[in-house]
Design a protein around this motif. Structure first.
Motif, mmCIF file in Angstrom:
data_model
loop_
_atom_site.group_PDB
_atom_site.id
_atom_site.type_symbol
_atom_site.label_atom_id
_atom_site.label_comp_id
_atom_site.label_asym_id
_atom_site.label_seq_id
_atom_site.Cartn_x
_atom_site.Cartn_y
_atom_site.Cartn_z
ATOM 1 N N UNK B 85 0.760 -1.410 -0.201
ATOM 2 C CA UNK B 85 -0.053 0.059 -0.044
ATOM 3 C C UNK B 85 0.832 1.229 -0.014
ATOM 4 N N UNK B 86 0.282 2.304 -0.766
ATOM 5 C CA UNK B 86 1.052 3.448 -0.881
ATOM 6 C C UNK B 86 0.649 4.397 0.253
ATOM 7 N N UNK B 87 -0.895 4.630 0.244
ATOM 8 C CA UNK B 87 -1.570 5.458 1.119
ATOM 9 C C UNK B 87 -1.548 4.518 2.321
ATOM 10 N N UNK B 88 -1.802 5.426 3.628
ATOM 11 C CA UNK B 88 -1.968 4.604 4.751
ATOM 12 C C UNK B 88 -3.287 3.897 4.859
ATOM 13 N N UNK B 89 -3.581 2.932 5.808
ATOM 14 C CA UNK B 89 -4.754 2.352 5.651
ATOM 15 C C UNK B 89 -5.820 3.041 6.694
ATOM 16 N N UNK B 90 -5.351 3.820 7.518
ATOM 17 C CA UNK B 90 -6.226 4.541 8.399
ATOM 18 C C UNK B 90 -6.606 5.896 7.972
ATOM 19 N N UNK B 91 -8.136 5.982 7.951
ATOM 20 C CA UNK B 91 -8.630 7.427 6.965
ATOM 21 C C UNK B 91 -7.858 8.596 7.525
ATOM 22 N N UNK B 92 -7.656 8.656 8.946
ATOM 23 C CA UNK B 92 -7.030 9.968 9.431
ATOM 24 C C UNK B 92 -5.559 9.806 8.790
ATOM 25 N N UNK B 93 -5.003 9.022 9.034
ATOM 26 C CA UNK B 93 -3.443 8.899 8.546
ATOM 27 C C UNK B 93 -3.591 9.302 7.213
ATOM 28 N N UNK B 94 -4.451 8.910 6.286
ATOM 29 C CA UNK B 94 -4.474 9.352 4.786
ATOM 30 C C UNK B 94 -4.777 10.689 4.698
ATOM 31 N N UNK B 95 -5.694 11.235 5.538
ATOM 32 C CA UNK B 95 -5.869 12.797 5.500
ATOM 33 C C UNK B 95 -4.757 13.521 5.875
ATOM 34 N N UNK B 96 -3.875 13.114 6.923
ATOM 35 C CA UNK B 96 -2.612 13.822 7.363
ATOM 36 C C UNK B 96 -1.671 13.612 5.997
ATOM 37 N N UNK B 97 -1.368 12.575 5.272
ATOM 38 C CA UNK B 97 -0.415 12.219 4.397
ATOM 39 C C UNK B 97 -0.834 13.221 3.048
ATOM 40 N N UNK B 98 -2.416 13.295 2.827
ATOM 41 C CA UNK B 98 -2.834 14.059 1.642
ATOM 42 C C UNK B 98 -2.595 15.650 2.214
ATOM 43 N N UNK B 99 -2.818 15.927 3.632
ATOM 44 C CA UNK B 99 -2.658 17.469 3.736
ATOM 45 C C UNK B 99 -1.214 17.919 3.563
#
Lengths: 218, 229
Positions: B85-99
């Protein structure tokens, strides 16, 4: 565990309203906190120290900033009524249009309306080019999302509502049914949708806001 | 997946293209790479596949073209879902990566561009100051995202590593050009070590360009733009 959702927003901000519309479309309950952008609250500055802007979504105490990031988060967290396409390619295309809108269109349209005389023509041309591109993408679809309102419609709602109010106030004729028939029709359809229309700023209040800005710029 | 099913239009000097290539490498996707000599001319395929921006990278998958590097990376992550996986699995971690990726593209990289094109000393100094400020924020973000592990993404390279790491080459060129240290063991200790790990990662190392070669390309670009104006 009881879910706690809070939204820091501003009544007139299209970015803030995007989030409200998305939450309402998904039936998510939230507490709304109105921010005075001239006097930002310590909480807002704490939850968005990098940009110090609205909207900020707080979910179970964890803050998320940047409207597109928030919209992705909302889609991934609350699965009812998907607003993003399910197919990865269509999703990539939707993300492209959302980005195109935010990077180019919204700002171009805003600038065109507020441009000084000497820059007006160029700014209007740039904005028209953007609208032309959007018109081309919309073609004969009811919404950018197809038959249903989707992400791109929510992101581009500035054009459908705010721009139409603004261009009236400043006397610009950017989005007209003659110039952009599909886009104009889309704007009517979109702001007429039940959940959408209840979550737009009051038109007359927005007019007062824009008029005040117009006066102060003279 | 047949090699011809996946095609990437790119340019060796582009950090944005590098993002797409790293993602394809992580997923072990076989793809056809077409180098665009965009300073000279853009191919028909590029102009047809990305008519609005006319830029690389463009990913064409089963004849479906798409553009914008981070959108491409997300697509790759979603389609080749059996790979790491490239994006994290947890939605909040994904949001942090995108931010943070958005911050890098919208705020940090533009200050590097401002330095590159800046004509006056003051403008260049201001750009450097902004870059330094950004690096302080990213150093802090690294601490929070990595949670003590090697990369922003944890044990393995992830979305934010790719979003930021692609600029390491340009960062080194900027440091040389400005006679400054931006990433250093004293100012940005975590990022400094991360940069080394990122650059030697198997999905990344073949894509790293020589700093001097990049600097020379930068000069060519500056010369061409000046000639056009």
């Amino acid at each position: 565990m009881a879910e706690e959702v809070k939204l820091f927003g501003m009544w007139g901000s299209p970015f803030s309203r995007r989030i409200e519309i998305a939450l309402k479309l998904k039936g998510v309950s939230y507490e709304y906190i109105e921010e005075d952008l001239q006097n930002k609250s310590p909480l807002l500055l704490k939850y968005n120290p990098v940009h110090k802007k609205v909207p900020v979504l707080l979910h179970n105490g964890k803050p998320i900033a940047e409207s597109i990031v928030i919209l992705e988060y909302i889609e991934e967290t609350w699965k009812t009524n998907p607003i993003w396409p399910a197919d990865p390619y269509e999703r990539a295309i939707a993300r492209f249009w959302a980005k195109f809108f935010d990077d180019k269109c919204g700002l171009a349209a805003w600038n065109a309306c507020w441009a000084e005389e000497k820059e007006k023509e160029k700014a209007m041309e740039e904005a028209s080019e953007c609208l032309k591109t959007l018109e081309g993408e919309l073609k004969d679809k009811k919404f950018f999302g197809g038959d249903k309102v989707g992400m791109v419609d929510i992101v581009a709602i500035f054009i459908a509502f705010w721009l139409r109010v603004l261009q009236e106030v400043v006397g610009a004729d950017l989005l007209t049914p003659e110039k952009f028939p599909a886009l104009f029709k889309w704007s009517e359809e979109l702001v007429g949708c039940p959940i959408i229309k209840e979550n737009l700023p009051p038109r007359d209040r927005l007019i007062i806001l824009f008029r005040a800005r117009l006066e102060s710029s003279k | 997946m047949a090699k011809s099913d996946v095609k990437l239009l790119g340019a060796w000097s582009s950090p944005f293209v590098m993002r797409a290539r790293i993602a394809l490498n992580i997923k072990s996707v076989d793809y056809e790479y077409q180098e665009e000599n965009w300073l000279v001319s853009k191919s028909e395929l590029l102009l047809k596949s990305n008519p609005i921006h006319k830029k690389v990278p463009v990913l064409i998958h089963a004849d479906n073209p798409m553009c914008e590097s981070l959108i491409i990376v997300q697509y790759i992550d979603e389609v080749w879902s059996s790979g790491p996986s490239i994006l994290p699995s947890d939605p909040y971690d994904r949001a942090t990566a995108r931010f943070w990726s958005a911050y890098i593209d919208d705020k940090w990289f533009p200050s590097m561009i401002a330095f590159f094109w800046g004509q006056e000393e003051d403008a260049k100094k201001a750009a450097i100051a902004q870059m330094e400020e950004g690096l302080v924020l990213l150093e802090e973000a690294f601490g929070k995202c990595s949670k003590g592990k090697a990369f922003f993404g944890g044990d393995r390279i992830g979305f934010l590593d790719i979003a930021f790491g692609c600029f390491l080459g340009s960062l080194r060129v900027t440091e040389k050009a400005g006679g400054i240290e931006l990433l250093s063991e004293t100012k940005t200790p975590s990022l400094s070590k991360w940069a080394e790990r990122f650059s030697s990662d198997i999905a990344v190392k073949e894509l790293i360009s020589d700093t001097d070669k990049l600097a020379e390309f930068g000069k060519k670009l500056q010369a061409k733009m000046t000639a056009n104006n």
